[in-house]
Design a protein around this motif. Structure first.
Motif, PDB file in Angstrom:
ATOM      1  N   HIS A  71      -5.277  -8.923  -6.687  1.00  0.00           N
ATOM      2  CA  HIS A  71      -5.522  -8.953  -8.132  1.00  0.00           C
ATOM      3  C   HIS A  71      -4.457  -9.772  -8.836  1.00  0.00           C
ATOM      4  CE1 HIS A  71      -6.682  -7.424 -12.117  1.00  0.00           C
ATOM      5  NE2 HIS A  71      -7.747  -6.906 -11.536  1.00  0.00           N
ATOM      6  N   GLU A  72      -4.808 -10.330  -9.988  1.00  0.00           N
ATOM      7  CA  GLU A  72      -3.839 -11.092 -10.784  1.00  0.00           C
ATOM      8  C   GLU A  72      -2.700 -10.209 -11.274  1.00  0.00           C
ATOM      9  OE1 GLU A  72      -4.941 -12.047 -14.825  1.00  0.00           O
ATOM     10  OE2 GLU A  72      -6.794 -10.914 -14.627  1.00  0.00           O
ATOM     11  N   LEU A  73      -2.966  -8.927 -11.455  1.00  0.00           N
ATOM     12  CA  LEU A  73      -1.953  -7.982 -11.905  1.00  0.00           C
ATOM     13  C   LEU A  73      -1.259  -7.333 -10.702  1.00  0.00           C
ATOM     14  CD1 LEU A  73      -4.007  -6.248 -14.737  1.00  0.00           C
ATOM     15  CD2 LEU A  73      -2.277  -8.039 -14.987  1.00  0.00           C
ATOM     16  N   ALA A  74      -0.097  -6.764 -10.949  1.00  0.00           N
ATOM     17  CA  ALA A  74       0.643  -6.083  -9.884  1.00  0.00           C
ATOM     18  C   ALA A  74       0.046  -4.695  -9.676  1.00  0.00           C
ATOM     19  CB  ALA A  74       2.120  -5.978 -10.261  1.00  0.00           C
ATOM     20  N   ILE A  75      -0.800  -4.574  -8.660  1.00  0.00           N
ATOM     21  CA  ILE A  75      -1.473  -3.303  -8.363  1.00  0.00           C
ATOM     22  C   ILE A  75      -1.124  -2.869  -6.949  1.00  0.00           C
ATOM     23  CG2 ILE A  75      -3.701  -2.145  -8.060  1.00  0.00           C
ATOM     24  CD1 ILE A  75      -4.874  -4.011 -10.143  1.00  0.00           C
ATOM     25  N   VAL A  76      -0.676  -1.625  -6.825  1.00  0.00           N
ATOM     26  CA  VAL A  76      -0.399  -1.030  -5.520  1.00  0.00           C
ATOM     27  C   VAL A  76      -1.425   0.083  -5.282  1.00  0.00           C
ATOM     28  CG1 VAL A  76       1.242   0.279  -4.113  1.00  0.00           C
ATOM     29  CG2 VAL A  76       2.071  -1.521  -5.652  1.00  0.00           C
ATOM     30  N   PRO A  77      -2.375  -0.102  -4.374  1.00  0.00           N
ATOM     31  CA  PRO A  77      -3.321   0.976  -4.080  1.00  0.00           C
ATOM     32  C   PRO A  77      -2.589   2.186  -3.488  1.00  0.00           C
ATOM     33  CG  PRO A  77      -4.058  -1.117  -3.139  1.00  0.00           C
ATOM     34  CD  PRO A  77      -2.636  -1.302  -3.563  1.00  0.00           C
ATOM     35  N   LEU A  78      -2.917   3.365  -4.007  1.00  0.00           N
ATOM     36  CA  LEU A  78      -2.359   4.619  -3.507  1.00  0.00           C
ATOM     37  C   LEU A  78      -3.469   5.344  -2.767  1.00  0.00           C
ATOM     38  CD1 LEU A  78      -0.329   6.943  -3.312  1.00  0.00           C
ATOM     39  CD2 LEU A  78      -0.918   7.569  -5.649  1.00  0.00           C
ATOM     40  N   ILE A  97       0.860  -1.184   0.000  1.00  0.00           N
ATOM     41  CA  ILE A  97       0.000   0.000   0.000  1.00  0.00           C
ATOM     42  C   ILE A  97       0.895   1.232   0.000  1.00  0.00           C
ATOM     43  CG2 ILE A  97      -1.622   1.376   1.378  1.00  0.00           C
ATOM     44  CD1 ILE A  97      -2.888  -1.199   2.340  1.00  0.00           C
ATOM     45  N   ALA A  98       0.584   2.186  -0.868  1.00  0.00           N
ATOM     46  CA  ALA A  98       1.315   3.450  -0.918  1.00  0.00           C
ATOM     47  C   ALA A  98       0.473   4.543  -0.265  1.00  0.00           C
ATOM     48  CB  ALA A  98       1.648   3.834  -2.356  1.00  0.00           C
ATOM     49  N   LEU A  99       1.137   5.453   0.392  1.00  0.00           N
ATOM     50  CA  LEU A  99       0.449   6.573   1.056  1.00  0.00           C
ATOM     51  C   LEU A  99       0.571   7.824   0.204  1.00  0.00           C
ATOM     52  CD1 LEU A  99      -0.993   7.777   3.541  1.00  0.00           C
ATOM     53  CD2 LEU A  99       1.281   8.224   4.504  1.00  0.00           C
ATOM     54  N   GLY A 100      -0.566   8.405  -0.138  1.00  0.00           N
ATOM     55  CA  GLY A 100      -0.573   9.645  -0.910  1.00  0.00           C
ATOM     56  C   GLY A 100      -0.458  10.857  -0.007  1.00  0.00           C
ATOM     57  N   ALA A 101       0.448  11.760  -0.364  1.00  0.00           N
ATOM     58  CA  ALA A 101       0.692  12.955   0.456  1.00  0.00           C
ATOM     59  C   ALA A 101       0.163  14.223  -0.217  1.00  0.00           C
ATOM     60  CB  ALA A 101       2.192  13.088   0.733  1.00  0.00           C
ATOM     61  N   MET A 102      -0.781  14.078  -1.121  1.00  0.00           N
ATOM     62  CA  MET A 102      -1.240  15.199  -1.942  1.00  0.00           C
ATOM     63  C   MET A 102      -1.646  16.428  -1.132  1.00  0.00           C
ATOM     64  SD  MET A 102      -4.114  15.222  -4.964  1.00  0.00           S
ATOM     65  CE  MET A 102      -5.523  14.856  -3.921  1.00  0.00           C
ATOM     66  N   LEU A 103      -2.404  16.233  -0.063  1.00  0.00           N
ATOM     67  CA  LEU A 103      -2.937  17.377   0.690  1.00  0.00           C
ATOM     68  C   LEU A 103      -2.154  17.689   1.960  1.00  0.00           C
ATOM     69  CD1 LEU A 103      -6.760  16.702   0.262  1.00  0.00           C
ATOM     70  CD2 LEU A 103      -5.265  18.183  -1.095  1.00  0.00           C
ATOM     71  N   MET A 104      -1.047  16.983   2.154  1.00  0.00           N
ATOM     72  CA  MET A 104      -0.225  17.257   3.335  1.00  0.00           C
ATOM     73  C   MET A 104       0.518  18.573   3.168  1.00  0.00           C
ATOM     74  SD  MET A 104       1.285  13.518   4.350  1.00  0.00           S
ATOM     75  CE  MET A 104       0.180  12.174   4.798  1.00  0.00           C
ATOM     76  N   GLY A 105       0.448  19.399   4.209  1.00  0.00           N
ATOM     77  CA  GLY A 105       1.091  20.701   4.137  1.00  0.00           C
ATOM     78  C   GLY A 105       0.174  21.789   3.629  1.00  0.00           C
ATOM     79  N   SER A 106      -1.054  21.414   3.244  1.00  0.00           N
ATOM     80  CA  SER A 106      -2.027  22.419   2.787  1.00  0.00           C
ATOM     81  C   SER A 106      -3.348  22.164   3.525  1.00  0.00           C
ATOM     82  CB  SER A 106      -2.203  22.367   1.268  1.00  0.00           C
ATOM     83  OG  SER A 106      -2.535  21.061   0.830  1.00  0.00           O
ATOM     84  N   VAL A 107      -4.209  21.316   2.973  1.00  0.00           N
ATOM     85  CA  VAL A 107      -5.478  21.011   3.638  1.00  0.00           C
ATOM     86  C   VAL A 107      -5.242  20.275   4.952  1.00  0.00           C
ATOM     87  CG1 VAL A 107      -7.636  19.710   3.449  1.00  0.00           C
ATOM     88  CG2 VAL A 107      -6.755  20.976   1.470  1.00  0.00           C
ATOM     89  N   THR A 108      -4.307  19.326   4.951  1.00  0.00           N
ATOM     90  CA  THR A 108      -3.961  18.589   6.169  1.00  0.00           C
ATOM     91  C   THR A 108      -2.779  19.277   6.835  1.00  0.00           C
ATOM     92  OG1 THR A 108      -4.652  16.541   5.072  1.00  0.00           O
ATOM     93  CG2 THR A 108      -3.427  16.324   7.123  1.00  0.00           C
ATOM     94  N   ASP A 109      -2.983  19.774   8.054  1.00  0.00           N
ATOM     95  CA  ASP A 109      -1.941  20.562   8.716  1.00  0.00           C
ATOM     96  C   ASP A 109      -0.718  19.711   9.052  1.00  0.00           C
ATOM     97  OD1 ASP A 109      -2.061  19.493  11.562  1.00  0.00           O
ATOM     98  OD2 ASP A 109      -4.122  20.198  11.350  1.00  0.00           O
ATOM     99  N   GLU A 110       0.354  20.394   9.438  1.00  0.00           N
ATOM    100  CA  GLU A 110       1.631  19.708   9.626  1.00  0.00           C
ATOM    101  C   GLU A 110       1.606  18.664  10.737  1.00  0.00           C
ATOM    102  OE1 GLU A 110       6.274  21.012  10.229  1.00  0.00           O
ATOM    103  OE2 GLU A 110       5.040  21.807   8.611  1.00  0.00           O
ATOM    104  N   SER A 111       1.025  18.987  11.860  1.00  0.00           N
ATOM    105  CA  SER A 111       1.043  18.030  12.965  1.00  0.00           C
ATOM    106  C   SER A 111       0.245  16.778  12.617  1.00  0.00           C
ATOM    107  CB  SER A 111       0.498  18.669  14.247  1.00  0.00           C
ATOM    108  OG  SER A 111      -0.850  19.075  14.080  1.00  0.00           O
ATOM    109  N   THR A 112      -0.901  16.952  11.973  1.00  0.00           N
ATOM    110  CA  THR A 112      -1.699  15.798  11.557  1.00  0.00           C
ATOM    111  C   THR A 112      -0.967  14.996  10.488  1.00  0.00           C
ATOM    112  OG1 THR A 112      -3.745  17.012  12.024  1.00  0.00           O
ATOM    113  CG2 THR A 112      -3.924  15.046  10.627  1.00  0.00           C
ATOM    114  N   SER A 113      -0.352  15.696   9.542  1.00  0.00           N
ATOM    115  CA  SER A 113       0.403  15.024   8.481  1.00  0.00           C
ATOM    116  C   SER A 113       1.541  14.201   9.056  1.00  0.00           C
ATOM    117  CB  SER A 113       0.965  16.058   7.490  1.00  0.00           C
ATOM    118  OG  SER A 113      -0.058  16.774   6.842  1.00  0.00           O
ATOM    119  N   PHE A 114       2.279  14.770  10.001  1.00  0.00           N
ATOM    120  CA  PHE A 114       3.387  14.050  10.632  1.00  0.00           C
ATOM    121  C   PHE A 114       2.874  12.800  11.366  1.00  0.00           C
ATOM    122  CE2 PHE A 114       7.231  17.098  11.101  1.00  0.00           C
ATOM    123  CZ  PHE A 114       7.080  17.515   9.788  1.00  0.00           C
ATOM    124  N   ALA A 115       1.722  12.948  12.033  1.00  0.00           N
ATOM    125  CA  ALA A 115       1.157  11.800  12.767  1.00  0.00           C
ATOM    126  C   ALA A 115       0.770  10.680  11.802  1.00  0.00           C
ATOM    127  CB  ALA A 115      -0.057  12.250  13.580  1.00  0.00           C
TER     128      ALA A 115
END
Length: 323
Positions: free
Chosen positions: A284-291, A14-32
């Motif tokens: 899945h039969e294919l190599a899929i990594v959910p982001l 599983i990959a973690l998306g950081a798209m809204l970190m540092g903007s909509v999601t504040d720094e302390s929450t993002s770090f957590a």
């Protein structure tokens, strides 16, 4: 956590998306959230040089900058794989990738790679994506610029997002002919619901740029070494939130049928619909990594719970049988 090979790296499934970190999601929450992800064994984090320009009308960079601060404060090294992207950053505040994107010239690719490395505080970008296509630049120029970054050790491996598959294949053929690294990782929207493909291009330009449809999945079957990193697998809450409307490009009779089967499987497994969707992708039969993005630690924990959901062959067959 489980792990799989993506290109030349072993990463969390599983990959973690950081798209809204540092903007909509504040720094302390993002770090957590980031701390919890790493604590759970997560090693794959995704961002882009244009995240999140639409929040403040700027040109992006907040997410990369936050990840750089987090890395430095935690002493994070090469054990965490960070991917970023180039090509869709607005050239000036107040614009968007639709109005005037930076594009994929050799100059932009080289300059933005250096800026992203500085923001992230890394010697090398683990995975560098071509974010959206740029037909104003010869494909050979784009391919050569990316390949030379790998050759020079500035980038570890290359990925592509939101491009027509014929353009992806042409780029890979050009790279091979030049003896340079080519795209190994594909990042497209993929979820349990299936999109329509009879909507105007303008709809996709304003919303999702690149659905992983039958053509892309067939392409992956021909090259098992390639990986699909599936963005928006949970479709912004559509599976679990009554206030979330089905997107226009998913409005067709098959959607209601797939949602009904998904609900049945969730009840049988005792998992949430989101967890079943992720478990379906992971197996899945294919190599899929959910982001998957997260705006809280609790939301991330629900995502991580998908690792404990084991779908039976019958359940998977029922999920796949609905058109």
């Amino acid at each position: 956590m489980r792990y799989r090979k993506v290109g030349n790296k072993d990463v969390s499934v599983i990959a973690l998306g950081a798209m809204l970190m540092g903007s909509v999601t504040d720094e302390s929450t993002s770090f957590a959230i980031l701390d919890r992800f790493v604590e759970a064994g997560g090693t794959f984090i995704d961002t882009s040089n244009n995240y999140a320009f639409w929040v403040d009308g700027g040109t992006g960079g907040q997410s990369e900058e936050l990840l750089g601060r987090w890395r430095r404060s935690r002493g994070v090294g090469d054990e965490i794989v960070i991917s970023t992207k180039v090509g869709a950053r607005p050239v000036a505040p107040g614009l968007s990738y639709v109005d005037d994107a930076e594009g994929l010239s050799a100059k932009v690719i080289r300059e933005q790679a250096e800026i992203s490395r500085e923001r992230l505080g890394v010697e090398r970008i683990d995975l560098y994506y071509s974010h959206i296509e740029d037909r104003s630049v010869e494909l050979e120029e784009t391919v050569q610029a990316f390949g030379e970054l790998v050759q020079d050790g500035v980038v570890g491996m290359l990925g592509v997002s939101n491009h027509p598959i014929w353009r992806v294949e042409r780029a890979r053929q050009i790279a091979g002919g030049l003896g340079l690294a080519g795209y190994e990782v594909l990042q497209y929207q993929h979820s349990y619901l299936r999109p329509r493909f009879d909507v105007p291009e303008s709809i996709f330009r304003d919303g999702s740029l690149g659905h992983a449809g039958a053509e892309l999945l067939s392409y992956l079957r021909l090259d098992p070494a390639m990986t699909l990193v599936a963005y928006s697998p949970l479709m912004g809450g559509v599976y679990t939130r009554a206030d979330k409307k089905i997107p226009y490009d998913y409005e067709h009779p098959g959607t209601a049928k797939r949602l009904a089967v998904l609900k049945e499987i969730a009840e049988e497994t005792g998992a949430t619909a989101n967890q079943v969707v992720l478990a379906w992708q992971l197996g899945h039969e294919l190599a899929i990594v959910p982001l998957v993005g997260a705006s809280s630690v609790a939301q991330l924990d629900e995502t991580l719970g998908a690792l404990d959901v084991e779908l039976t062959e019958d359940q998977r067959a029922r999920l796949d049988a609905v058109n």
